[in-house]
Design a protein around this motif. Structure first.
Motif, PDB file in Angstrom:
ATOM      1  N   THR A   1      -2.056  12.591  -4.448  1.00 20.10           N
ATOM      2  CA  THR A   1      -3.337  12.190  -5.120  1.00 20.10           C
ATOM      3  C   THR A   1      -3.863  11.163  -4.744  1.00 20.10           C
ATOM      4  O   THR A   1      -3.000  10.045  -4.394  1.00 20.10           O
ATOM      5  CB  THR A   1      -3.216  12.588  -6.789  1.00 20.10           C
ATOM      6  OG1 THR A   1      -2.172  11.619  -7.114  1.00 20.10           O
ATOM      7  CG2 THR A   1      -2.354  14.018  -6.927  1.00 20.10           C
ATOM      8  N   ASP A   2      -5.161  10.694  -5.280  1.00 19.99           N
ATOM      9  CA  ASP A   2      -5.745   9.470  -5.123  1.00 19.99           C
ATOM     10  C   ASP A   2      -5.042   8.470  -5.730  1.00 19.99           C
ATOM     11  O   ASP A   2      -4.898   7.371  -5.578  1.00 19.99           O
ATOM     12  CB  ASP A   2      -7.290   9.665  -5.457  1.00 19.99           C
ATOM     13  CG  ASP A   2      -8.228  10.302  -4.634  1.00 19.99           C
ATOM     14  OD1 ASP A   2      -7.680  10.344  -3.446  1.00 19.99           O
ATOM     15  OD2 ASP A   2      -9.096  10.697  -5.093  1.00 19.99           O
ATOM     16  N   LYS A   3      -4.508   8.655  -6.950  1.00 21.53           N
ATOM     17  CA  LYS A   3      -3.804   7.723  -7.943  1.00 21.53           C
ATOM     18  C   LYS A   3      -2.579   7.242  -7.290  1.00 21.53           C
ATOM     19  O   LYS A   3      -2.170   6.045  -7.586  1.00 21.53           O
ATOM     20  CB  LYS A   3      -3.534   8.434  -9.166  1.00 21.53           C
ATOM     21  CG  LYS A   3      -4.726   8.512 -10.192  1.00 21.53           C
ATOM     22  CD  LYS A   3      -4.357   9.129 -11.871  1.00 21.53           C
ATOM     23  CE  LYS A   3      -5.728   9.044 -12.587  1.00 21.53           C
ATOM     24  NZ  LYS A   3      -5.375   9.220 -13.940  1.00 21.53           N
ATOM     25  N   MET A   4      -1.966   8.365  -6.518  1.00 21.41           N
ATOM     26  CA  MET A   4      -0.468   7.951  -5.888  1.00 21.41           C
ATOM     27  C   MET A   4      -0.867   6.849  -4.818  1.00 21.41           C
ATOM     28  O   MET A   4      -0.315   6.015  -4.732  1.00 21.41           O
ATOM     29  CB  MET A   4      -0.013   9.195  -5.492  1.00 21.41           C
ATOM     30  CG  MET A   4       0.333  10.131  -6.296  1.00 21.41           C
ATOM     31  SD  MET A   4       1.007  11.763  -5.795  1.00 21.41           S
ATOM     32  CE  MET A   4       2.343  11.297  -4.567  1.00 21.41           C
ATOM     33  N   LEU A   5      -2.195   7.244  -4.096  1.00 24.01           N
ATOM     34  CA  LEU A   5      -2.482   6.039  -3.020  1.00 24.01           C
ATOM     35  C   LEU A   5      -2.751   4.821  -3.762  1.00 24.01           C
ATOM     36  O   LEU A   5      -2.473   3.676  -3.200  1.00 24.01           O
ATOM     37  CB  LEU A   5      -3.571   6.846  -2.099  1.00 24.01           C
ATOM     38  CG  LEU A   5      -3.173   7.872  -1.673  1.00 24.01           C
ATOM     39  CD1 LEU A   5      -4.593   8.509  -0.747  1.00 24.01           C
ATOM     40  CD2 LEU A   5      -2.247   7.810  -0.451  1.00 24.01           C
ATOM     41  N   VAL A   6      -3.635   4.646  -4.698  1.00 20.70           N
ATOM     42  CA  VAL A   6      -3.899   3.551  -5.397  1.00 20.70           C
ATOM     43  C   VAL A   6      -2.586   2.922  -5.733  1.00 20.70           C
ATOM     44  O   VAL A   6      -2.595   1.705  -5.645  1.00 20.70           O
ATOM     45  CB  VAL A   6      -5.069   3.762  -6.527  1.00 20.70           C
ATOM     46  CG1 VAL A   6      -5.175   2.755  -7.329  1.00 20.70           C
ATOM     47  CG2 VAL A   6      -6.191   4.207  -6.115  1.00 20.70           C
ATOM     48  N   ALA A   7      -1.756   3.488  -6.594  1.00 18.85           N
ATOM     49  CA  ALA A   7      -0.601   3.195  -6.703  1.00 18.85           C
ATOM     50  C   ALA A   7       0.122   2.065  -5.519  1.00 18.85           C
ATOM     51  O   ALA A   7       0.634   1.128  -5.858  1.00 18.85           O
ATOM     52  CB  ALA A   7       0.199   4.032  -7.393  1.00 18.85           C
ATOM     53  N   ALA A   8       0.080   2.838  -4.450  1.00 20.01           N
ATOM     54  CA  ALA A   8       0.817   2.400  -3.308  1.00 20.01           C
ATOM     55  C   ALA A   8       0.054   0.988  -3.089  1.00 20.01           C
ATOM     56  O   ALA A   8       0.624   0.053  -2.600  1.00 20.01           O
ATOM     57  CB  ALA A   8       0.755   3.472  -2.233  1.00 20.01           C
ATOM     58  N   VAL A   9      -1.351   0.971  -3.015  1.00 23.23           N
ATOM     59  CA  VAL A   9      -2.011  -0.230  -2.741  1.00 23.23           C
ATOM     60  C   VAL A   9      -1.584  -1.257  -3.429  1.00 23.23           C
ATOM     61  O   VAL A   9      -1.514  -2.568  -3.301  1.00 23.23           O
ATOM     62  CB  VAL A   9      -3.484   0.058  -2.642  1.00 23.23           C
ATOM     63  CG1 VAL A   9      -4.249  -1.331  -2.604  1.00 23.23           C
ATOM     64  CG2 VAL A   9      -4.007   1.100  -1.828  1.00 23.23           C
ATOM     65  N   HIS A  10      -1.584  -1.033  -4.847  1.00 22.45           N
ATOM     66  CA  HIS A  10      -1.108  -2.053  -5.857  1.00 22.45           C
ATOM     67  C   HIS A  10       0.516  -2.510  -5.613  1.00 22.45           C
ATOM     68  O   HIS A  10       0.472  -3.674  -5.551  1.00 22.45           O
ATOM     69  CB  HIS A  10      -1.197  -1.542  -7.072  1.00 22.45           C
ATOM     70  CG  HIS A  10      -2.774  -1.632  -7.711  1.00 22.45           C
ATOM     71  ND1 HIS A  10      -3.637  -2.721  -8.032  1.00 22.45           N
ATOM     72  CD2 HIS A  10      -3.790  -0.534  -7.860  1.00 22.45           C
ATOM     73  CE1 HIS A  10      -4.892  -2.472  -8.372  1.00 22.45           C
ATOM     74  NE2 HIS A  10      -4.593  -1.098  -8.304  1.00 22.45           N
ATOM     75  N   GLY A  11       1.322  -1.739  -4.923  1.00 22.08           N
ATOM     76  CA  GLY A  11       2.447  -2.162  -4.944  1.00 22.08           C
ATOM     77  C   GLY A  11       2.727  -3.088  -3.736  1.00 22.08           C
ATOM     78  O   GLY A  11       3.470  -4.122  -3.687  1.00 22.08           O
ATOM     79  N   VAL A  12       1.809  -2.886  -2.882  1.00 24.57           N
ATOM     80  CA  VAL A  12       1.728  -3.577  -1.478  1.00 24.57           C
ATOM     81  C   VAL A  12       1.020  -5.029  -1.976  1.00 24.57           C
ATOM     82  O   VAL A  12       1.426  -6.161  -1.482  1.00 24.57           O
ATOM     83  CB  VAL A  12       1.019  -3.117  -0.203  1.00 24.57           C
ATOM     84  CG1 VAL A  12       1.041  -4.110   0.676  1.00 24.57           C
ATOM     85  CG2 VAL A  12       1.714  -1.972   0.130  1.00 24.57           C
TER      86      VAL A  12
END
Length: 542
Positions: A431-442
């Motif tokens: 999902t989009d929220k999973m991708l945004v979570a990945a971005v914040h993680g990096v």
């Protein structure tokens, strides 16, 4: 059989690094030693197993062919797709599939069936960077023909000798593959790689609501670039909602970056995606994309602008002067297109401009970090698509020499961790929220947050801890959205990190264990060539 003069043809092919040949041979002989070598010398080896050396190997694939290294599916034999895929294991054997049709490879364009090497390279990175077990992955190429005339004229070319198939037949073939892959390997995550502009976004949007899939050129590039942008804006004491971005090169990667930034702006400002897209300007071969631009792709249309003030929309310089962006992204493969005049014009309207020349390989970069820093007196925050050395200059507050380390904006910082998270939680969708979570993680691990002369993104030498962090954030988002299907996932960050690390494959020799032939599994008999330990912890012979 190769023609009699094949040896002379091979000699005329472009040279591929001898180290690449050695590593390929080593991988065929000993997975553990191969990955241990890469892991212990990742900075030196990265450019050999991936860009730019991999691009050279792909261009010469048919001339350097040794043996099949993956699953080759031919559009003229679509009725064999399920049969051929079934040879790669049982339903529980495959976790991660990378598939390409070879149309848009690493900035070098249509490489036909040679695209199998990019599927292999991406899977090497999933193992190296995120610990996905190498024998639980499957590289696939969909051979739909090629529009590369040089390949069509090459008597050694191994793929279909015809122009690319388009339209209904192509879509049906892709769907045949996806359907068969889901039937045979129902828990597998499908990673689309290097599909052409007309197909990448369209196919992703078609399959995303149905299966756990990911397109690295669209989503991976968008995620890692947005992470670099967020870190740069933080250093410049700005915010993503105030972003104004020009993307030079409106292909798959450029539009993917635009989409990721657009979605984040919309979320931060609580506005529609259409409204957020007004802060993003795309430039392609015809110039700035406007309402009057002909033949806009499905993915480009949202970014078309009304442009009636007489400014030359074909000039990047004029667009920069008009828009006054604080972020400039290059995905054009047009070398040296970010000129001194353009960069200085951008710096006039922005205290800490974020400039990302991302085109690969290195020779296609829009600018080099040394020039960007020189032209802005060290103020530019730079990330590139390939590694560049640090740059020294008199940019300290007192005029003293300062060393700036440009970041490498490489998808490998992001996509392995996203895949690891999706695989471990058995996500039914990405999902989009999973991708945004990945971005914040990096972005939260950016070295530049502590030192503005440090890289905007973590380097490849830190990629395993980064992958754990990304996987953690992805899994938490998946659980929150109800798309994680794995049971008993830890809830605390520390326990979840440990849970992730325990399931990451390490290149370590395991002791041999005597197993009686009667009743032994295929793994114990080494029929699957499995090396090391299985996800459940079972130790097996090498």
């Amino acid at each position: 059989m190769a023609p009699e003069n094949s040896s002379s043809l091979i000699c005329r092919s472009a040279p591929v690094a001898p180290l690449k040949h050695f590593l390929t041979s080593l991988m065929d002989q000993n997975y553990v030693l191969y990955y241990k070598l890469l892991q212990d010398h990742i900075e030196e080896m990265f450019s050999v197993v991936y860009t730019p050396t991999e691009g050279e190997a792909i261009q010469n694939y048919s001339r350097l062919f040794r043996r099949p290294a993956g699953c080759f599916l031919n559009i003229k034999d679509a009725d064999r797709v399920e049969h051929d895929l079934a040879q790669w294991g049982r339903p529980e054997d495959i976790d991660y599939i990378v598939v390409t049709d070879g149309e848009e490879i690493l900035g070098i364009g249509d490489q036909g069936t040679g695209g199998i090497l990019i599927s292999n390279a991406k899977l090497v990175l999933t193992t190296l960077c995120a610990g996905i077990h190498p024998d639980r992955t499957l590289p696939v190429v969909l051979d739909c023909g090629t529009n590369n005339q040089e390949l069509l004229d090459d008597e050694l070319y191994l793929g279909l000798r015809q122009k690319r198939v388009r339209g209904e037949e192509y879509d049906k073939f892709v769907d045949t593959f996806v359907t068969a892959a889901r039937k045979l390997f129902p828990r597998a995550y499908i990673h689309f790689e290097d599909f052409g502009l007309t197909n990448a976004r369209r196919l992703l949007d078609h399959y995303r609501p149905e299966i756990p899939c990911f397109n690295d050129d669209v989503q991976g590039t968008g995620c890692v670039t947005l992470a670099g942008i967020m870190a740069g804006l933080h250093v410049g004491k700005s915010h993503v909602k105030d972003l104004k971005m020009v993307v030079f090169g409106a292909g798959t990667a450029g539009v993917g970056i635009a989409d990721m930034v657009r979605d984040t702006i919309a979320s931060e400002k609580n506005i529609s995606k259409e409204e957020a897209a007004k802060q993003i300007y795309l430039i392609d071969r015809p110039g700035l994309l406007t309402m009057e631009t002909k033949d806009l792709s499905y993915a480009q249309k949202m970014y078309a602008k009304d442009w009636e003030d007489g400014t030359d929309k074909t000039s990047l310089l004029d667009v920069v002067k008009k828009v006054q962006p604080n972020v400039l992204v290059g995905t054009s493969t047009q070398p040296n297109s970010f000129t001194e005049e353009i960069v200085k014009a951008m710096a006039e309207g922005c205290e800490r401009p974020v400039i990302l020349p991302l085109s690969n390989p290195t020779r296609l970069h829009e600018a080099v970090p040394e020039d960007l820093l020189k032209w802005t007196n060290g103020k530019a925050l730079v990330s590139t698509g390939s590694p560049f050395p640090s740059v020294k200059g008199p940019w300290g507050s007192d005029g003293k020499e300062v060393t700036v380390e440009p970041a490498e904006c490489n998808n490998s910082v992001v996509f392995p961790g996203i895949g690891l998270g999706a695989v471990l939680c058995r996500a039914r969708l990405v999902t989009d929220k999973m991708l945004v979570a990945a971005v914040h993680g990096v972005a939260d691990m950016s070295p530049a947050l502590k030192d503005d002369t440090a890289p905007l993104l973590p380097g490849v030498e830190h990629v395993r801890p980064v992958s754990v962090r990304i996987a953690r954030e992805v899994i938490k988002a998946a659980v929150e959205e109800g798309v994680a299907t794995e049971k008993d996932i830890p809830t605390s960050d520390d326990e979840l990190d440990e849970w992730i690390r325990e399931q990451m494959w390490e290149p370590i020799y395991r002791p041999l264990k005597r197993v009686e032939s009667r009743g032994a599994t295929r793994r114990a008999k080494a029929e699957l060539k499995v090396v090391g330990s299985l996800p459940g912890g079972e130790n097996i012979g090498n």
